[in-house]
Motif scaffolding. Sequence first.
Motif, mmCIF file in Angstrom:
data_model
loop_
_atom_site.group_PDB
_atom_site.id
_atom_site.type_symbol
_atom_site.label_atom_id
_atom_site.label_comp_id
_atom_site.label_asym_id
_atom_site.label_seq_id
_atom_site.Cartn_x
_atom_site.Cartn_y
_atom_site.Cartn_z
ATOM 1 N N LYS A 37 -4.611 -1.407 -8.904
ATOM 2 C CA LYS A 37 -4.183 -1.191 -10.291
ATOM 3 C C LYS A 37 -5.169 -1.836 -11.258
ATOM 4 O O LYS A 37 -5.544 -1.252 -12.288
ATOM 5 C CB LYS A 37 -2.774 -1.759 -10.516
ATOM 6 C CG LYS A 37 -1.656 -0.852 -10.089
ATOM 7 C CD LYS A 37 -0.314 -1.424 -10.565
ATOM 8 C CE LYS A 37 0.811 -0.464 -10.293
ATOM 9 N NZ LYS A 37 2.093 -0.973 -10.813
ATOM 10 N N ALA A 38 -5.558 -3.088 -10.948
ATOM 11 C CA ALA A 38 -6.485 -3.801 -11.844
ATOM 12 C C ALA A 38 -7.810 -3.050 -11.965
ATOM 13 O O ALA A 38 -8.433 -3.011 -13.036
ATOM 14 C CB ALA A 38 -6.708 -5.213 -11.329
ATOM 15 N N SER A 39 -8.281 -2.416 -10.854
ATOM 16 C CA SER A 39 -9.555 -1.698 -10.888
ATOM 17 C C SER A 39 -9.494 -0.494 -11.821
ATOM 18 O O SER A 39 -10.514 0.010 -12.260
ATOM 19 C CB SER A 39 -9.934 -1.263 -9.471
ATOM 20 O OG SER A 39 -9.036 -0.278 -8.985
ATOM 21 N N ALA B 235 0.838 -1.202 0.000
ATOM 22 C CA ALA B 235 0.000 0.000 0.000
ATOM 23 C C ALA B 235 0.869 1.247 0.000
ATOM 24 O O ALA B 235 0.581 2.239 -0.702
ATOM 25 C CB ALA B 235 -0.911 -0.019 1.212
ATOM 26 N N ARG B 236 1.972 1.225 0.795
ATOM 27 C CA ARG B 236 2.859 2.386 0.857
ATOM 28 C C ARG B 236 3.516 2.644 -0.493
ATOM 29 O O ARG B 236 3.618 3.773 -0.966
ATOM 30 C CB ARG B 236 3.904 2.169 1.950
ATOM 31 C CG ARG B 236 4.763 3.392 2.217
ATOM 32 C CD ARG B 236 5.847 3.102 3.245
ATOM 33 N NE ARG B 236 5.291 2.631 4.501
ATOM 34 C CZ ARG B 236 5.510 1.429 5.002
ATOM 35 N NH1 ARG B 236 6.253 0.555 4.327
ATOM 36 N NH2 ARG B 236 4.980 1.069 6.154
ATOM 37 N N SER C 208 0.628 8.373 -6.463
ATOM 38 C CA SER C 208 0.346 9.682 -5.851
ATOM 39 C C SER C 208 -1.081 9.773 -5.312
ATOM 40 O O SER C 208 -1.772 10.798 -5.502
ATOM 41 C CB SER C 208 0.606 10.829 -6.856
ATOM 42 O OG SER C 208 1.945 10.780 -7.310
ATOM 43 N N THR C 209 -1.564 8.708 -4.711
ATOM 44 C CA THR C 209 -2.893 8.707 -4.102
ATOM 45 C C THR C 209 -2.862 7.787 -2.895
ATOM 46 O O THR C 209 -2.187 6.745 -2.922
ATOM 47 C CB THR C 209 -3.965 8.225 -5.109
ATOM 48 O OG1 THR C 209 -5.253 8.288 -4.475
ATOM 49 C CG2 THR C 209 -3.713 6.811 -5.549
#
Length: 699
Positions: A104-106, A83-84, A91-92
């Motif tokens: 990423k897949a979403s 997650a980090r 940048s979110t």
Amino acid sequence: MPDTENGLARAEVQRQASILKTGALQAAIFNSANFSSIATDTKGVIQIFNVGAERMLGYASADVVNKITPADISDPLEMVSRARELSAELSTPITPGFEALVFKASRGIEDIYELSYIRKDGSRFPAVVSVTALRDAEDLLIGYLLIGTDNSARKQVEAEQKKLDQRLRDQQFYTRSLIESNVDALMTTDPSGILSDVNKQTEALTGCTRDELIGAPFKNYFTDPGRAAAAIKLVLNKNKVTNYELTARARDGKETVVSFNATTFYDRDRTLQGVFAAARDVTERKFLDQALQETNVELESAKFAAEQANLAKSDFLSSMSHELRSPLNAILGFAQLVESGTPKPTPSQKASIDQILQAGWYLLELINEILDLALIESGKLSLSQEAMSLTEVLADCEAMIEPQAHGNHIHLQFPVFACPCFVKADRTRVKQVFINLLSNAIKYNRVGGGVEVSCKQIGLRTRISFRDTGAGLAPDKLAQLFQPFNRLGQEGSAAEGTGIGLVVSKRLVELMGGEIGVQSTVGVGSVFWVELNTTAAPGLAACIQAPEPTASEPAPDGLPVRMVLCVEDNPANLMLVEQLIARRPDLRLLSARDGQRGVEIARSALPDVILMDINLPGVNGIQALKLLAREPATAGIPVIALSANAMPRDIEKGLEVGFFHYLTKPIKVDEFMAAIDAALQRHTATADATSGLAPRGTR
């Protein structure tokens, strides 16, 4: 129409068959046991958990479907880390958990990552996960598909490869360290002699850097390039070269002599790669070798000079012995004649004769001690060591020393042996040592004192102690006790001595493998001790000794008369022999003053015995003996050497060349007569055996 309908029916059948086939393939792929397939809804709750997932994770499908998300079976720490990383990359902010797995897949980004799955039993394994977003026909998101494969084998291979790479790096570092720390200049060349690697010692030897050396011809760095190139060829031909000498030349002109040692080296396919060489600086060694060679020459020269000096010393001692013994022979011989002659000497004459004999025999003892010491120091003293009985030797010593002890009022006490005691030593020399120690114990004792001899075993040695009741010696005197010619302040005393006897005794004992020592207390006395190696008793055969010849009684009138020829150039010695022979009515004397005349008389008179001096003018005694041995008429006549050459090697040489007996001057009358009788018996037996006749009559 019917045909059209039939065609449509067949197409539909084919389409349905294709659908079934495709569905079967999809089901087979989805339910494969080789990878896990996990499908979730949009919230991440597991909807499908295939056979591969069950095998890898240990859960049954019923355990997880509609109950947990893939995040629940993933390493939580890795989830936080992912997650980090994603938050920084995109940048979110991204929350650890299922969102981090599918973020990423979403968004339509292909996503393949590594993480650790946790099995039902709590164990974990590395997995490679491919995440895909699932959408319906209207492109609406309906869930996610996570396909994972077990990455344990690849991880293990990678770990092993990493270890192997590290070991290889360590080995390379270790090898390089060895090469760089070597005292020799190390280098490798290809088969054509081009340098391919060097160490720092090679850089120091040539004055060039490693980069400058690699790629350059090996031969360029030596004073003789042709010889250097030949060294490489020699290695390639013979696979090895050792101690090949070359002279390296550095960039600044400095030259260094090196010992070149090299061998060929190959790769794992046994393909020749080149030459591995070591060059060791031997410049200093060359200088040392040269210096050592010069030193050896000097040592050899000094050794030769010492040997010559030693030989000259031995020759001088032999000559001195002869020159001293010849006049001493006359002194002692005539003194013995007067002492035992008729009429008997008067008391005053007897006292004077005793003084002459005492001084003469003492002078002879002094000569013998000096010669013994010189023989020992020159290393020419020969010893005959064998098992000898201490009981017998001490009994002989007691008999020999008793008159001296009686004359000095000294009480003697010798040990009584319960059983025989044997040591390995030279019987004659042991007796010489014991007599010396006993004589000193008597000589330096107090009037009415005593001498006690004792024996005891100490380990593998036997210690013989000689205790006296004399004045004793102070510690400073003990330190000087075994110095030649040092009488420890007794020079002015009435006791005669040379200061040599103890030195000779000490060196004789040490030559026999023993040890000698002393303990002394001032005012109480001294104990001199000798330790000799104990040994077993000799065999019975070794104990049987031939009886010594004894002097014959003078023959009564009417018995055969024998002829004795004496070849002697010294008038006094010849006169002594004449008077000794005159005492024997069974003997007649012929004489000659040189060897040639002696041989002539022997040929014509054929005497029964010949007395032969060694040092004769013209033909010496040994040459005369050889001349007599060549002729049958004189070959059987016993020849007795009568000489002042009394060195052991002189006696050995005389017996070796064929003398029947070897008598040394001064003459001892009993020994002289016994030798003549033995020679006469030998001559009679030889003559009778040769002729087969009865014993010869009077001449």
